[in-house]
Scaffold this motif. Sequence first.
Motif, PDB file in Angstrom:
ATOM      1  N   VAL A 520       0.846  -1.209   0.000  1.00  0.00           N
ATOM      2  CA  VAL A 520       0.000   0.000   0.000  1.00  0.00           C
ATOM      3  C   VAL A 520       0.872   1.247   0.000  1.00  0.00           C
ATOM      4  O   VAL A 520       0.639   2.192  -0.776  1.00  0.00           O
ATOM      5  CB  VAL A 520      -0.951  -0.003   1.213  1.00  0.00           C
ATOM      6  CG1 VAL A 520      -1.771   1.278   1.248  1.00  0.00           C
ATOM      7  CG2 VAL A 520      -1.851  -1.213   1.187  1.00  0.00           C
ATOM      8  N   GLU A 524       1.187   3.990  -2.990  1.00  0.00           N
ATOM      9  CA  GLU A 524       0.755   5.339  -2.614  1.00  0.00           C
ATOM     10  C   GLU A 524       1.877   6.343  -2.851  1.00  0.00           C
ATOM     11  O   GLU A 524       1.645   7.448  -3.384  1.00  0.00           O
ATOM     12  CB  GLU A 524       0.317   5.355  -1.156  1.00  0.00           C
ATOM     13  CG  GLU A 524      -0.234   6.710  -0.706  1.00  0.00           C
ATOM     14  CD  GLU A 524      -0.714   6.670   0.735  1.00  0.00           C
ATOM     15  OE1 GLU A 524      -1.452   7.591   1.121  1.00  0.00           O
ATOM     16  OE2 GLU A 524      -0.360   5.726   1.462  1.00  0.00           O
ATOM     17  N   THR A 545      -7.632   3.067  -0.747  1.00  0.00           N
ATOM     18  CA  THR A 545      -7.339   1.698  -0.307  1.00  0.00           C
ATOM     19  C   THR A 545      -8.301   1.318   0.800  1.00  0.00           C
ATOM     20  O   THR A 545      -8.799   2.193   1.527  1.00  0.00           O
ATOM     21  CB  THR A 545      -5.886   1.570   0.190  1.00  0.00           C
ATOM     22  OG1 THR A 545      -5.669   0.216   0.634  1.00  0.00           O
ATOM     23  CG2 THR A 545      -5.616   2.512   1.344  1.00  0.00           C
ATOM     24  N   ASP A 546      -8.588   0.039   0.921  1.00  0.00           N
ATOM     25  CA  ASP A 546      -9.474  -0.411   1.984  1.00  0.00           C
ATOM     26  C   ASP A 546      -8.703  -0.906   3.199  1.00  0.00           C
ATOM     27  O   ASP A 546      -9.281  -1.402   4.158  1.00  0.00           O
ATOM     28  CB  ASP A 546     -10.407  -1.524   1.470  1.00  0.00           C
ATOM     29  CG  ASP A 546      -9.636  -2.701   0.893  1.00  0.00           C
ATOM     30  OD1 ASP A 546      -8.391  -2.660   0.923  1.00  0.00           O
ATOM     31  OD2 ASP A 546     -10.289  -3.654   0.406  1.00  0.00           O
ATOM     32  N   LYS A 583      -6.259   2.376  -6.833  1.00  0.00           N
ATOM     33  CA  LYS A 583      -6.851   1.735  -5.670  1.00  0.00           C
ATOM     34  C   LYS A 583      -6.127   0.409  -5.387  1.00  0.00           C
ATOM     35  O   LYS A 583      -5.771  -0.330  -6.306  1.00  0.00           O
ATOM     36  CB  LYS A 583      -8.341   1.456  -5.905  1.00  0.00           C
ATOM     37  CG  LYS A 583      -9.070   0.961  -4.667  1.00  0.00           C
ATOM     38  CD  LYS A 583     -10.575   0.885  -4.911  1.00  0.00           C
ATOM     39  CE  LYS A 583     -11.308   0.460  -3.654  1.00  0.00           C
ATOM     40  NZ  LYS A 583     -12.785   0.393  -3.862  1.00  0.00           N
ATOM     41  N   VAL A 584      -5.927   0.126  -4.078  1.00  0.00           N
ATOM     42  CA  VAL A 584      -5.320  -1.137  -3.638  1.00  0.00           C
ATOM     43  C   VAL A 584      -6.325  -1.859  -2.766  1.00  0.00           C
ATOM     44  O   VAL A 584      -6.897  -1.271  -1.827  1.00  0.00           O
ATOM     45  CB  VAL A 584      -4.019  -0.892  -2.848  1.00  0.00           C
ATOM     46  CG1 VAL A 584      -3.405  -2.223  -2.402  1.00  0.00           C
ATOM     47  CG2 VAL A 584      -3.022  -0.093  -3.678  1.00  0.00           C
ATOM     48  N   MET A 585      -6.563  -3.155  -3.060  1.00  0.00           N
ATOM     49  CA  MET A 585      -7.545  -3.953  -2.328  1.00  0.00           C
ATOM     50  C   MET A 585      -6.911  -5.282  -1.940  1.00  0.00           C
ATOM     51  O   MET A 585      -6.123  -5.848  -2.706  1.00  0.00           O
ATOM     52  CB  MET A 585      -8.793  -4.203  -3.193  1.00  0.00           C
ATOM     53  CG  MET A 585      -9.553  -2.940  -3.523  1.00  0.00           C
ATOM     54  SD  MET A 585     -10.710  -3.183  -4.898  1.00  0.00           S
ATOM     55  CE  MET A 585      -9.547  -3.195  -6.267  1.00  0.00           C
ATOM     56  N   GLU A 586      -7.285  -5.775  -0.748  1.00  0.00           N
ATOM     57  CA  GLU A 586      -6.730  -7.024  -0.245  1.00  0.00           C
ATOM     58  C   GLU A 586      -7.730  -8.157  -0.426  1.00  0.00           C
ATOM     59  O   GLU A 586      -8.921  -8.000  -0.139  1.00  0.00           O
ATOM     60  CB  GLU A 586      -6.367  -6.907   1.234  1.00  0.00           C
ATOM     61  CG  GLU A 586      -5.703  -8.179   1.790  1.00  0.00           C
ATOM     62  CD  GLU A 586      -5.336  -8.054   3.253  1.00  0.00           C
ATOM     63  OE1 GLU A 586      -4.414  -8.762   3.686  1.00  0.00           O
ATOM     64  OE2 GLU A 586      -5.985  -7.251   3.959  1.00  0.00           O
ATOM     65  N   ILE A 593      -4.457  -4.320  -7.516  1.00  0.00           N
ATOM     66  CA  ILE A 593      -4.123  -2.913  -7.749  1.00  0.00           C
ATOM     67  C   ILE A 593      -4.843  -2.489  -9.018  1.00  0.00           C
ATOM     68  O   ILE A 593      -4.682  -3.113 -10.072  1.00  0.00           O
ATOM     69  CB  ILE A 593      -2.609  -2.707  -7.899  1.00  0.00           C
ATOM     70  CG1 ILE A 593      -1.870  -3.248  -6.664  1.00  0.00           C
ATOM     71  CG2 ILE A 593      -2.284  -1.243  -8.132  1.00  0.00           C
ATOM     72  CD1 ILE A 593      -0.363  -3.269  -6.814  1.00  0.00           C
TER      73      ILE A 593
END
Length: 692
Positions: A520, A524, A545-546, A583-586, A593
């Motif tokens: 992240v 960023e 990002t979440d 945006k970054v998501m897990e 990404i």
Amino acid sequence: MSKRALYLFIVLMLLIFIPFNIYADVNKVIKIAGDENYPPYEFVDKNGTYKGFNVDIMKAIANNLEINIQLSPMAWNNALNALETKRVDAIQGMTRSNIREEKFSFTRALVNNSQAIFVKSERDNISELQSLSGLTIAIQSGDISEEIIAAIPGAKVIKCSNQEQAIQKLMLDKVDAFVGNRLTGIYIIQSLKLFNKVKIVGEQLYPTEYSVATLRENIEVLELLDKGLNNIMQNGEYDKIYNKWFGEAIVDGSIAWKKIMMSISLVLVFALCLITVIFYLNVGLKKLVADKVSELEAANNELQVQHENLAQSNRFKSKILETILDGIIAFDNNGKVTGSNHAAKELLKIEDEQGQSIEELKFNNDFIYEGYQHALKGCIWRKSIEWNTSSEKVLSIDCSIYPIKGPEDRVEGVIVVLHDYTESRLLNEAKEYDKLKTEYFANLSHEFRTPLSVIYASAQLLKWNSKNDNIHQVRSAIDKSVATVRQNINRLTRLIDNIIFVTKADTGFIQLELRNNNIVSVVEEVTLSVVDLIENKDISIEFDTDIEEIIIAIDADKIERIILNLLSNSVKFTPSGGSIYVKVMEGEKFITISVKDNGIGIPKDKQDIIFERFRQVDKSISRNHEGSGIGLSLVKSFVELHGGSIRVESSLGYGSEFIIQLPNIQLQGDSDSFESESFNSGKTEIEFSDIY
């Protein structure tokens, strides 16, 4: 006695004793139908010979009356229909009934006939006709047994084409009983060796006469057949036929004296006419033989000419077939090879394929078998295949399979045509590859020329400004020129680095320096580092990002190059006033990404090629946006080296979204690191654009 009186006596004896039939005309054909499976009366045996009691009776009548009788075996219902529609003159055997006598006329009886009930030997609950109530009964369609069963309440009737089929249904327990002709049933049971498994129960049913039948209006044929039947009954021929098929002789004592008189008459006629007949026959036969010999010689000569022409035509066709470069194989309806040309033998590496089946030939059996099955149904079938030969050479084959049709469009075989277009395919691929390389290097030279031109122009400005006496202006101009030179040197450096990375990717020498990093933060920081540059182009950029921290094993330098390339790509193809979203998501197994913009988008037909080598959406040197054409290739290479994947979702005019998925894994230990050998996966070059 005078000679004249002798002649008159001979003529008188001929008129009295030689039967004369005003209807007998050797040129007239009487068409008579019969059941093809009604033994022992009439049936076609396994050799295709039509025989039986009725057949022998008709032949005897034809010989006796010297008439031409044409027998046509067919299913019983078809025989009834043929008589009713006047396609035949008579049916050679039919059981009489009140209903049938309304439509047909009958000769004197051939035999006295009867019906019987047949059941399996272990069946004890059927003893008479009324016992069949509520049961399933097999009969021959159109037989007199239909009238018998019609009177049984609740009986379910199963109609069969013949009595043998009805007995087979009885043995398979598909019916409870079979009702049919007694003698025919016994004959079939004996021939099938079922005598201990089937029995007859009850009394004889419907005893009646069995005769030759004609339409009621066909009196002439009826009288003619009746006359012939009377004659063979008188001369003993009938007794021989009956004894042959039924084992009993029927004797009519009332006609014995007629037989004696007929014998005497024949002896007298023979004695008086023998010499005359022999003389005239001898003369006629000599002429006939001479004529036939002449005709046969002419026919033989014509056949020899036709045979030679046919042989010459076949040789010519064979030469044509052998000169065709495509492989051609012919199959029959059983999947056996009936012929092939030289090209097919060379392609399949076979010497003697005659008689081989599809499974035995050395090519893609499933594919050929599938096409063969389609062709048997009358369809043309085509497909291209890649065939791995025994020499490990891959051939590109266009296969076309055609049905061979005979009379009435009946498929009699299959033709397989194998076209080898391997050389053509390889040549086209080589041309396309050369074309792509030419376009690529033309664009690449343009990318080198642009910063070099800027550097050269800056050097010229430095030289010109050095002559200026205003120190403040000179220093400002020098600083600006140096910054421009530095920026374009960096641009050239990154361009060269990209080319080096592409070369390493081709040869498999790129290595990753993996460390546990917060993905992240890496994404960023890269995004924030170019915010000012992007916003100066009147484009907004957002990062989201979440989750604040996701530690995975990555090469941070390669991730930076990936994100910068994607951001650069979005900036170039997003007009002023547009937006870019990062945006970054897990996920459980992958980190996603996303780099999304609302720019010009990518056409649907180009989305599959943007990651390929030497491929660009806009190929022209004067295209609207700068770029070397290798950036997205490196992005894909770096992502896949991490064990991840990248894809694009785009609509023309609505923007594009590049989606990266990286494995959610960590190195063992906070300080552990290792280098991962790259794999050569055919990396493609698109664009790594300089955003500075």
